[in-house]
Scaffold this motif. Structure first.
Motif, PDB file in Angstrom:
ATOM      1  N   ARG A   4       1.297  -1.126   0.629  1.00 30.34           N
ATOM      2  CA  ARG A   4      -0.398   0.036  -0.233  1.00 30.34           C
ATOM      3  C   ARG A   4       0.963   1.175  -0.182  1.00 30.34           C
ATOM      4  O   ARG A   4       0.266   1.701  -0.666  1.00 30.34           O
ATOM      5  N   ASP A   5       2.134   1.416   0.824  1.00 29.61           N
ATOM      6  CA  ASP A   5       2.648   2.552   0.678  1.00 29.61           C
ATOM      7  C   ASP A   5       4.072   3.041  -0.820  1.00 29.61           C
ATOM      8  O   ASP A   5       3.628   3.869  -1.089  1.00 29.61           O
ATOM      9  N   VAL A   6       3.679   1.235  -1.168  1.00 29.55           N
ATOM     10  CA  VAL A   6       4.794   1.609  -2.682  1.00 29.55           C
ATOM     11  C   VAL A   6       3.098   2.191  -3.474  1.00 29.55           C
ATOM     12  O   VAL A   6       3.781   3.358  -4.218  1.00 29.55           O
ATOM     13  N   ALA A   7       1.968   1.888  -3.582  1.00 27.29           N
ATOM     14  CA  ALA A   7       0.955   2.315  -4.103  1.00 27.29           C
ATOM     15  C   ALA A   7       1.038   3.367  -4.016  1.00 27.29           C
ATOM     16  O   ALA A   7       0.586   4.563  -5.100  1.00 27.29           O
ATOM     17  N   ARG A   8       0.790   4.676  -2.965  1.00 26.83           N
ATOM     18  CA  ARG A   8       0.942   5.514  -2.522  1.00 26.83           C
ATOM     19  C   ARG A   8       1.787   6.818  -2.963  1.00 26.83           C
ATOM     20  O   ARG A   8       1.405   7.195  -3.541  1.00 26.83           O
ATOM     21  N   VAL A   9       3.043   5.657  -2.880  1.00 25.20           N
ATOM     22  CA  VAL A   9       3.814   6.465  -3.322  1.00 25.20           C
ATOM     23  C   VAL A   9       3.871   6.758  -4.881  1.00 25.20           C
ATOM     24  O   VAL A   9       4.515   8.122  -5.617  1.00 25.20           O
ATOM     25  N   ALA A  10       4.051   5.595  -5.955  1.00 25.27           N
ATOM     26  CA  ALA A  10       4.169   5.233  -7.021  1.00 25.27           C
ATOM     27  C   ALA A  10       2.606   6.692  -7.564  1.00 25.27           C
ATOM     28  O   ALA A  10       2.680   6.077  -8.718  1.00 25.27           O
ATOM     29  N   GLY A  11       1.986   5.950  -7.446  1.00 21.35           N
ATOM     30  CA  GLY A  11       0.593   6.814  -7.770  1.00 21.35           C
ATOM     31  C   GLY A  11      -0.152   5.990  -8.267  1.00 21.35           C
ATOM     32  O   GLY A  11      -0.765   6.400  -9.620  1.00 21.35           O
ATOM     33  N   VAL A  12      -0.110   4.294  -7.658  1.00 25.71           N
ATOM     34  CA  VAL A  12      -1.215   3.202  -8.593  1.00 25.71           C
ATOM     35  C   VAL A  12      -2.058   2.827  -7.415  1.00 25.71           C
ATOM     36  O   VAL A  12      -1.762   3.029  -6.241  1.00 25.71           O
ATOM     37  N   SER A  13      -2.636   2.244  -7.855  1.00 32.85           N
ATOM     38  CA  SER A  13      -3.210   1.186  -7.275  1.00 32.85           C
ATOM     39  C   SER A  13      -2.604   0.067  -6.630  1.00 32.85           C
ATOM     40  O   SER A  13      -1.780  -0.331  -7.637  1.00 32.85           O
ATOM     41  N   VAL A  14      -2.861  -0.537  -4.823  1.00 35.00           N
ATOM     42  CA  VAL A  14      -2.025  -1.997  -4.697  1.00 35.00           C
ATOM     43  C   VAL A  14      -2.717  -2.937  -5.263  1.00 35.00           C
ATOM     44  O   VAL A  14      -1.490  -3.341  -5.864  1.00 35.00           O
ATOM     45  N   SER A  15      -3.725  -3.102  -5.808  1.00 34.87           N
ATOM     46  CA  SER A  15      -3.360  -4.402  -7.431  1.00 34.87           C
ATOM     47  C   SER A  15      -2.681  -4.522  -8.677  1.00 34.87           C
ATOM     48  O   SER A  15      -2.281  -5.343  -9.137  1.00 34.87           O
ATOM     49  N   THR A  16      -1.930  -2.645  -9.035  1.00 26.78           N
ATOM     50  CA  THR A  16      -1.435  -2.811  -9.970  1.00 26.78           C
ATOM     51  C   THR A  16       0.257  -3.114  -9.221  1.00 26.78           C
ATOM     52  O   THR A  16       1.160  -3.754 -10.036  1.00 26.78           O
ATOM     53  N   VAL A  17       0.224  -2.901  -8.430  1.00 26.70           N
ATOM     54  CA  VAL A  17       1.571  -2.968  -7.282  1.00 26.70           C
ATOM     55  C   VAL A  17       1.466  -4.407  -7.072  1.00 26.70           C
ATOM     56  O   VAL A  17       3.133  -5.691  -7.670  1.00 26.70           O
ATOM     57  N   SER A  18       0.876  -5.455  -6.960  1.00 20.72           N
ATOM     58  CA  SER A  18       0.627  -6.501  -6.809  1.00 20.72           C
ATOM     59  C   SER A  18       1.028  -7.301  -7.881  1.00 20.72           C
ATOM     60  O   SER A  18       1.723  -8.676  -8.404  1.00 20.72           O
ATOM     61  N   ARG A  19       0.508  -7.123  -9.004  1.00 24.82           N
ATOM     62  CA  ARG A  19       0.313  -7.487 -10.197  1.00 24.82           C
ATOM     63  C   ARG A  19       1.711  -7.639 -11.153  1.00 24.82           C
ATOM     64  O   ARG A  19       2.822  -8.134 -11.645  1.00 24.82           O
ATOM     65  N   ALA A  20       3.018  -5.803 -10.689  1.00 27.70           N
ATOM     66  CA  ALA A  20       3.656  -5.885 -10.460  1.00 27.70           C
ATOM     67  C   ALA A  20       4.577  -6.672 -10.176  1.00 27.70           C
ATOM     68  O   ALA A  20       5.630  -7.311 -11.503  1.00 27.70           O
ATOM     69  N   PRO A  29       4.184  -1.528 -19.691  1.00 28.93           N
ATOM     70  CA  PRO A  29       6.212  -1.197 -19.109  1.00 28.93           C
ATOM     71  C   PRO A  29       5.964   0.179 -18.823  1.00 28.93           C
ATOM     72  O   PRO A  29       6.892  -0.139 -17.887  1.00 28.93           O
ATOM     73  N   GLY A  30       4.959   0.885 -19.353  1.00 31.36           N
ATOM     74  CA  GLY A  30       5.653   2.330 -18.330  1.00 31.36           C
ATOM     75  C   GLY A  30       5.523   2.902 -16.780  1.00 31.36           C
ATOM     76  O   GLY A  30       6.400   3.143 -16.018  1.00 31.36           O
ATOM     77  N   THR A  31       4.418   1.195 -16.260  1.00 27.63           N
ATOM     78  CA  THR A  31       4.171   1.939 -15.328  1.00 27.63           C
ATOM     79  C   THR A  31       4.740   0.442 -14.842  1.00 27.63           C
ATOM     80  O   THR A  31       4.691   0.651 -13.185  1.00 27.63           O
ATOM     81  N   LEU A  32       5.190  -0.239 -15.179  1.00 28.60           N
ATOM     82  CA  LEU A  32       5.459  -1.443 -14.072  1.00 28.60           C
ATOM     83  C   LEU A  32       7.364  -1.323 -14.229  1.00 28.60           C
ATOM     84  O   LEU A  32       7.909  -1.301 -12.762  1.00 28.60           O
ATOM     85  N   ALA A  33       7.234  -0.092 -14.730  1.00 33.46           N
ATOM     86  CA  ALA A  33       8.576   0.164 -14.468  1.00 33.46           C
ATOM     87  C   ALA A  33       8.918   1.705 -13.298  1.00 33.46           C
ATOM     88  O   ALA A  33       9.993   1.855 -12.154  1.00 33.46           O
ATOM     89  N   LYS A  34       7.719   2.011 -12.891  1.00 31.06           N
ATOM     90  CA  LYS A  34       7.693   3.265 -12.370  1.00 31.06           C
ATOM     91  C   LYS A  34       7.096   2.613 -10.682  1.00 31.06           C
ATOM     92  O   LYS A  34       7.803   3.482  -9.844  1.00 31.06           O
ATOM     93  N   VAL A  35       6.764   1.302 -11.045  1.00 31.59           N
ATOM     94  CA  VAL A  35       6.454   0.607  -9.404  1.00 31.59           C
ATOM     95  C   VAL A  35       8.318  -0.061  -8.719  1.00 31.59           C
ATOM     96  O   VAL A  35       8.185   0.232  -8.079  1.00 31.59           O
ATOM     97  N   LEU A  36       8.364  -0.778  -9.950  1.00 31.88           N
ATOM     98  CA  LEU A  36       9.788  -1.546  -9.665  1.00 31.88           C
ATOM     99  C   LEU A  36      10.446  -0.062  -8.944  1.00 31.88           C
ATOM    100  O   LEU A  36      11.632  -0.832  -7.989  1.00 31.88           O
ATOM    101  N   ASP A  37      10.907   0.646  -9.645  1.00 30.48           N
ATOM    102  CA  ASP A  37      12.043   1.736  -9.676  1.00 30.48           C
ATOM    103  C   ASP A  37      11.483   2.458  -7.929  1.00 30.48           C
ATOM    104  O   ASP A  37      12.475   2.552  -7.057  1.00 30.48           O
ATOM    105  N   THR A  38      10.131   2.385  -7.402  1.00 31.44           N
ATOM    106  CA  THR A  38       9.581   2.722  -6.661  1.00 31.44           C
ATOM    107  C   THR A  38       9.961   2.133  -5.276  1.00 31.44           C
ATOM    108  O   THR A  38      10.126   2.525  -4.254  1.00 31.44           O
TER     109      THR A  38
END
Length: 333
Positions: A4-20, A29-38
């Protein structure tokens, strides 16, 4: 710290973080890179046990290599670990010590503990590898075997670079010091050399035989090289080339004045030996990364058609071990 913390900082949903982190192929690809970098920046590490209870996956992948001390496989391992970490996966590594029977046992034992396995340069026969692929999810690196997903190196282009370089220097009788008889790479490189010779009829190829993929193998090939009358040699890998340099020096054969030597892999030591070794190499770390990408895609959708990657190109690095051909061979017995 949580997803949830990663999702908040990355500006995406928790489910997106989970899938990433668990199914990266389902994220743009762009969202994946953002989540992984965060996630990396925040030092976030997913709970593999909890994720396994939810997804039925362990969050572990395996890597089996012939010899972890060989710089070739060490570089591939680095790439596998790098990509796996970015995908939120952990890696279990096993070394079969160049033993085909041990290799198959390791893959079968590991398959009970991991979601899938990257098998690098397997030494087992095709039929054994095909059996392993039916028993578990595997992808290959540096080996073609039927329709099993594989990251392939373009040996035809790599060997062509080396032989074209030697021909440009005037060499026409060129030897090949092969690796282990069980190595797919050595067979592929010899076939590539033969194809080159067919296209250039004035090139006389000499097969010195199969040797251990270490410095000792090159030492063993050295006397055969001298006896062959070849003015240049392409070695199976840089370690074999190092052994050739050592044996030729002991026999009083000058490199490159009498015989030119080319290696394969372009490992860091190639620039440090004397003479510095001309070598053809590929981005080995990228091979490992591509292997993980292929494995993750296969785990996501087992019905995905196998994809063979051919986009890992050799690069020739010319150093001091090659020079124009001289017709008189000078050496002492």
């Amino acid at each position: 710290m949580s997803a949830r913390d990663v999702a908040r900082v990355a500006g995406v949903s928790v489910s997106t973080v989970s899938r990433a982190l668990s199914r990266p192929g389902e994220v743009a690809p762009g969202t994946l890179a953002k989540v992984l970098d965060t996630a990396r920046g925040m030092g976030y590490r997913p709970n593999l046990v909890a994720r396994g209870l939810t997804t039925g996956r362990t969050g572990l992948i395996g890597l089996v290599v012939p010899d972890i001390e060989n710089p070739f496989f060490a570089s591939v391992t680095k790439g596998v670990q790098d990509r796996a970490r970015a995908a939120g996966l952990a890696v279990v590594i096993a070394d079969c010590d160049e033993d085909p029977s041990r290799e198959a046992d390791l893959v079968r034992d590991m398959a009970r503990q991991v979601d899938g396995i990257v098998v690098c340069s397997p030494r087992s026969p095709d039929e054994v590898i095909e059996d392993l692929a039916r028993e578990s999810t595997i992808v290959l690196v540096n080996r073609r075997c039927g329709q099993i997903p594989a990251v392939l190196i373009d040996n035809l282009a790599g060997v062509g670079l080396a032989l074209e370089h030697l021909r440009a220097l005037g060499h026409r009788r060129i030897a090949y010091a092969g690796g282990p008889a069980t190595s797919w790479s050595t067979r592929a490189r010899w076939a590539a050399a033969q194809a080159f010779a067919t296209a250039h009829p004035d090139t006389d190829l000499v097969d010195l035989g199969s040797f251990a993929p270490y410095v000792s193998g090159g030492v063993a090939a050295g006397d055969l090289l001298i006896a062959s009358g070849a003015s240049a040699v392409l070695a199976y890998n840089d370690l074999v080339a190092f052994g050739l340099l050592d044996r030729l020096a002991h026999r009083g054969v000058n490199v490159p004045g009498d015989i030119s030597v080319v290696g394969v892999d372009n490992i860091p030591m190639s620039a440090l030996v004397s003479p510095a070794l001309t070598s053809v190499g590929i981005p080995l770390v990228n091979c490992g990364r591509a292997g993980v990408d292929l494995l993750v895609a296969r785990l996501r959708d087992p019905q995905t058609p196998p994809t063979h990657h051919h986009d890992l190109s050799f690069q020739l690095v010319v150093r001091d071990s090659t020079a124009p051909h001289h017709t008189t061979l000078r050496h002492t017995a």
